[in-house]
Every structure is written in structure tokens, then in C-alpha cells.
Design a protein around this motif. Structure first.
Motif, PDB file in Angstrom:
ATOM      1  N   PRO A   7       0.988  -1.184   0.231  1.00  0.00           N
ATOM      2  CA  PRO A   7       0.191   0.427  -0.084  1.00  0.00           C
ATOM      3  C   PRO A   7       0.949   1.035  -0.091  1.00  0.00           C
ATOM      4  O   PRO A   7       2.418   1.300   0.372  1.00  0.00           O
ATOM      5  CB  PRO A   7      -0.721  -0.105   1.385  1.00  0.00           C
ATOM      6  CG  PRO A   7       0.324  -0.634   1.894  1.00  0.00           C
ATOM      7  CD  PRO A   7       1.189  -1.783   1.558  1.00  0.00           C
ATOM      8  N   THR A   8       0.443   2.227  -0.228  1.00  0.00           N
ATOM      9  CA  THR A   8       0.484   3.523   0.027  1.00  0.00           C
ATOM     10  C   THR A   8       1.658   3.616   1.497  1.00  0.00           C
ATOM     11  O   THR A   8       1.624   2.851   1.931  1.00  0.00           O
ATOM     12  CB  THR A   8       0.198   4.780   0.565  1.00  0.00           C
ATOM     13  OG1 THR A   8      -0.719   4.692  -0.326  1.00  0.00           O
ATOM     14  CG2 THR A   8       0.944   5.909   0.327  1.00  0.00           C
TER      15      THR A   8
ATOM     16  N   CYS B  26      10.312   9.920   0.137  1.00  0.00           N
ATOM     17  CA  CYS B  26       9.094  10.357  -0.216  1.00  0.00           C
ATOM     18  C   CYS B  26       8.518   8.968   0.251  1.00  0.00           C
ATOM     19  O   CYS B  26       8.351   8.329   1.065  1.00  0.00           O
ATOM     20  CB  CYS B  26       8.823   9.907  -2.090  1.00  0.00           C
ATOM     21  SG  CYS B  26       9.100   7.808  -2.042  1.00  0.00           S
ATOM     22  N   ILE B  27       6.707  10.038   0.144  1.00  0.00           N
ATOM     23  CA  ILE B  27       6.172   9.028   0.379  1.00  0.00           C
ATOM     24  C   ILE B  27       5.337   8.058  -1.107  1.00  0.00           C
ATOM     25  O   ILE B  27       4.664   9.296  -1.855  1.00  0.00           O
ATOM     26  CB  ILE B  27       4.473  10.002   1.170  1.00  0.00           C
ATOM     27  CG1 ILE B  27       4.926  10.047   2.677  1.00  0.00           C
ATOM     28  CG2 ILE B  27       3.285   8.366   1.365  1.00  0.00           C
ATOM     29  CD1 ILE B  27       4.632  10.700   3.197  1.00  0.00           C
ATOM     30  N   THR B  28       4.882   7.585  -1.417  1.00  0.00           N
ATOM     31  CA  THR B  28       4.663   6.553  -2.746  1.00  0.00           C
ATOM     32  C   THR B  28       3.750   5.689  -2.848  1.00  0.00           C
ATOM     33  O   THR B  28       3.348   4.560  -1.352  1.00  0.00           O
ATOM     34  CB  THR B  28       5.279   6.272  -3.351  1.00  0.00           C
ATOM     35  OG1 THR B  28       4.681   5.996  -4.976  1.00  0.00           O
ATOM     36  CG2 THR B  28       6.235   5.395  -3.130  1.00  0.00           C
ATOM     37  N   GLN B  29       2.480   5.909  -3.816  1.00  0.00           N
ATOM     38  CA  GLN B  29       0.983   4.454  -3.644  1.00  0.00           C
ATOM     39  C   GLN B  29       1.438   3.856  -3.986  1.00  0.00           C
ATOM     40  O   GLN B  29       3.021   3.918  -4.637  1.00  0.00           O
ATOM     41  CB  GLN B  29       0.743   5.061  -4.406  1.00  0.00           C
ATOM     42  CG  GLN B  29      -0.630   5.936  -4.386  1.00  0.00           C
ATOM     43  CD  GLN B  29      -1.913   6.488  -5.363  1.00  0.00           C
ATOM     44  OE1 GLN B  29      -2.207   5.365  -6.203  1.00  0.00           O
ATOM     45  NE2 GLN B  29      -2.553   7.760  -5.606  1.00  0.00           N
ATOM     46  N   GLY B  30       1.341   2.567  -3.404  1.00  0.00           N
ATOM     47  CA  GLY B  30       2.471   1.173  -3.804  1.00  0.00           C
ATOM     48  C   GLY B  30       1.888   0.629  -4.731  1.00  0.00           C
ATOM     49  O   GLY B  30       0.746   1.224  -4.861  1.00  0.00           O
ATOM     50  N   ILE B  31       2.110  -0.555  -5.519  1.00  0.00           N
ATOM     51  CA  ILE B  31       2.227  -0.984  -6.316  1.00  0.00           C
ATOM     52  C   ILE B  31       0.352  -1.670  -6.567  1.00  0.00           C
ATOM     53  O   ILE B  31       0.020  -1.874  -6.686  1.00  0.00           O
ATOM     54  CB  ILE B  31       2.978  -2.145  -6.856  1.00  0.00           C
ATOM     55  CG1 ILE B  31       4.311  -1.342  -7.171  1.00  0.00           C
ATOM     56  CG2 ILE B  31       2.687  -2.615  -8.279  1.00  0.00           C
ATOM     57  CD1 ILE B  31       5.630  -1.678  -7.695  1.00  0.00           C
ATOM     58  N   GLY B  32       0.300  -2.032  -4.410  1.00  0.00           N
ATOM     59  CA  GLY B  32      -1.165  -2.716  -4.632  1.00  0.00           C
ATOM     60  C   GLY B  32      -2.133  -1.632  -4.613  1.00  0.00           C
ATOM     61  O   GLY B  32      -3.062  -2.124  -5.151  1.00  0.00           O
ATOM     62  N   THR B  33      -1.193  -0.335  -4.053  1.00  0.00           N
ATOM     63  CA  THR B  33      -2.442   0.723  -4.026  1.00  0.00           C
ATOM     64  C   THR B  33      -2.790   1.353  -5.390  1.00  0.00           C
ATOM     65  O   THR B  33      -4.011   1.323  -6.708  1.00  0.00           O
ATOM     66  CB  THR B  33      -2.179   2.045  -3.850  1.00  0.00           C
ATOM     67  OG1 THR B  33      -0.759   1.598  -2.529  1.00  0.00           O
ATOM     68  CG2 THR B  33      -2.657   2.806  -3.698  1.00  0.00           C
ATOM     69  N   ILE B  34      -2.081   1.282  -6.326  1.00  0.00           N
ATOM     70  CA  ILE B  34      -1.967   1.302  -7.951  1.00  0.00           C
ATOM     71  C   ILE B  34      -2.668   0.240  -8.678  1.00  0.00           C
ATOM     72  O   ILE B  34      -3.323   0.961  -9.271  1.00  0.00           O
ATOM     73  CB  ILE B  34      -0.466   1.839  -8.419  1.00  0.00           C
ATOM     74  CG1 ILE B  34       0.038   2.857  -7.891  1.00  0.00           C
ATOM     75  CG2 ILE B  34      -0.611   1.306 -10.016  1.00  0.00           C
ATOM     76  CD1 ILE B  34       1.368   2.960  -8.717  1.00  0.00           C
TER      77      ILE B  34
END
Ligand code: GLP
Length: 244
Positions: A147-148, A175-183
Motif C-alpha cells: 500500500p502507500t 518520499c511517500i508513494t502509493q504502493g504498487i498494490g494501491t496502483i
């Protein structure tokens, strides 16, 4: 399945991306749009701005945000999203969110993921791609299910993005990033890649194995992913892919 569309040039790719978003907003005026920073989607935002759509009910989530910049820094993604996307498209700033980089980052990442879920999930997520195949700031080796989250930027990405800062030392490291799961939970993905520098990453993402060493290859796991490329970005793809 990943749908590949090769356009004549960057402007045409921007128009096609705008077509997809315009149709999505027409079908659902309260669309939840996932927006991406970077130079690649700029043509999409410019084309959309020219169309003067009614986006008063559209809400949006950015993919990522740097950590360690002062709140008013012009290269924070909060500022970039306001400048390149919110103002030109006429989005309601109150409906557009970027991860909060000023408080506790771990809590901000959790809050951001929860906010996306509360909004009903992202309907259409726009993506760029890094030369190393990153999406958002999910660098090679990232979990394909995350997740993020808080992440480190790779040396390559820091060098690539240092052009926006006065020196490499001023370029953030985290950084903070949306995770690939989120995407992957977004209902629809639209990735845009332009220029020869992206050609190998695009080919590996579309034709190679699904692997965390090339994060964009996760698009192959998504049921509705579209990749928009210009001829230079398509130049390393298998010939049959480009012809089809
Ligand atoms: C940044 C962003 C990515 C973007 C990438 C490519 O690292 N976090 O979301 O895809 O840059 O940028 P550009 O399109 O400028 O090549």
C-alpha cells in the motif's frame, strides 16, 4: 491485459490520454482521478485544459510526494500538482490530495491509503514511467503488493530528477508513494511514455516477466491497463506488438 497504443508523436499521445479521461468524466462526473507528476503526462493535462471540461465534481489523488522539503517549496509535488494540473484543469483544490509530507510520514502514508479507500478507490490512474521502470516512486525491488508507504529514492531517480533542484544535494532522498498494490487497485490504468530514454523500460514492462525489479511490469497483472507511447518509446518493443 495491457493495451498498447503507438501514437505519431507526444502531442497525439497527450490528446489520446485526454480522450480517455474526458470519456471517463462524461460517464461519471464524480470520477476519482489518479494524477501523476513528471514531464510525460504534461501533454494530457494541456489537452484537457483546452477542452474546458466541467470537472467541478471530480476528485483527485497524486501518486507520490517528496519528504524533507519545506512546505512552500516549488518542486514539492503539492506545488507541482497545483501548477500543472489543478489550475489548468480547473479542479477544485479541496478535492485534490497529495500525501502530507510535513507530519509523521508513516502516519501520513496510512492516512493517504485510507483516504483513497474512503473515496471509493481511484477510477482512472494516470502513470508515467522512470527510466528504471519505476511507477510512482516504486523503485526496482519494491513489493508488488504494497500500500502507500515511505520509500527511498534510487540513485538513478535522484540523478534524473535533480534537474528540478538547484543541485543533487538539494534533491530529496525519501518520499511517500502509493504502493504498487494501491496502483493495481485503481479500476483503470493509463501509462504514458515518451522518447527513446523510456524505450527499454517500456519493452521490459510490456514484453518481459512480471518482476519487482521492473515495477511497471506489474501493469500486466491489471485487467484494464493502457500504455500510450510515441514511436521513440516504442522502439525496443517486439515488432509484432507495435504492429498489432
Ligand atoms: C518521477 C515521478 C514518476 C514519473 C517519473 C518520470 O520520478 N515520481 O511518477 O513517472 O518521474 O518522469 P518524467 O515523465 O518526467 O520522465
Amino acid at each position: 491485459m495491457t493495451r498498447l497504443i503507438v501514437l505519431a508523436n507526444a502531442a497525439a499521445a497527450g490528446e489520446t490520454g485526454a480522450d480517455l479521461i474526458e470519456a471517463a468524466v462524461a460517464a461519471d462526473p464524480a470520477l476519482v482521478l489518479g494524477v501523476a507528476t513528471g514531464s510525460s503526462p504534461l501533454g494530457i493535462w494541456a489537452a484537457l485544459a483546452r477542452r474546458r471540461l466541467d470537472v467541478s465534481r471530480v476528485s483527485a489523488f497524486a501518486l507520490d510526494e517528496y519528504l524533507g522539503l519545506p512546505p512552500d517549496h516549488p518542486e514539492s509535488y503539492r506545488a507541482v500538482v497545483a501548477r500543472d494540473i489543478i489550475r489548468p484543469l480547473g479542479l477544485d483544490p479541496a478535492r485534490v490530495r497529495t500525501p502530507d509530507a510535513q507530519g509523521d510520514p508513516e502516519a501520513a502514508a496510512r492516512d493517504y491509503e485510507a483516504a483513497i479507500v474512503d473515496a471509493g478507490g481511484v477510477d482512472l490512474q494516470v502513470l508515467g514511467i522512470g527510466r528504471n521502470g519505476h511507477i510512482g516512486f516504486n523503485e526496482p525491488g519494491s513489493s508488488l503488493a504494497a500500500p502507500t508507504h515511505v520509500a527511498e529514492l534510487s540513485a538513478e531517480t535522484r540523478r534524473d530528477n535533480a534537474r528540478y533542484f538547484s543541485s543533487l544535494e538539494d534533491m530529496p532522498t525519501r518520499c511517500i508513494t502509493q504502493g504498487i498494490g494501491t496502483i493495481l487497485r485503481a479500476r483503470r490504468l493509463v501509462l504514458i511514455a515518451l522518447g527513446e530514454a523510456k524505450a527499454q523500460a517500456v519493452a521490459a514492462a510490456i514484453d518481459g516477466p512480471v518482476t519487482s525489479s521492473l515495477p511497471a511490469s506489474a501493469l500486466q497483472l491489471h485487467p484494464d491497463a493502457t500504455v500510450l507511447v510515441d514511436p521513440a518509446a516504442a522502439s525496443c518493443l517486439a515488432r509484432h506488438r507495435v504492429a498489432s
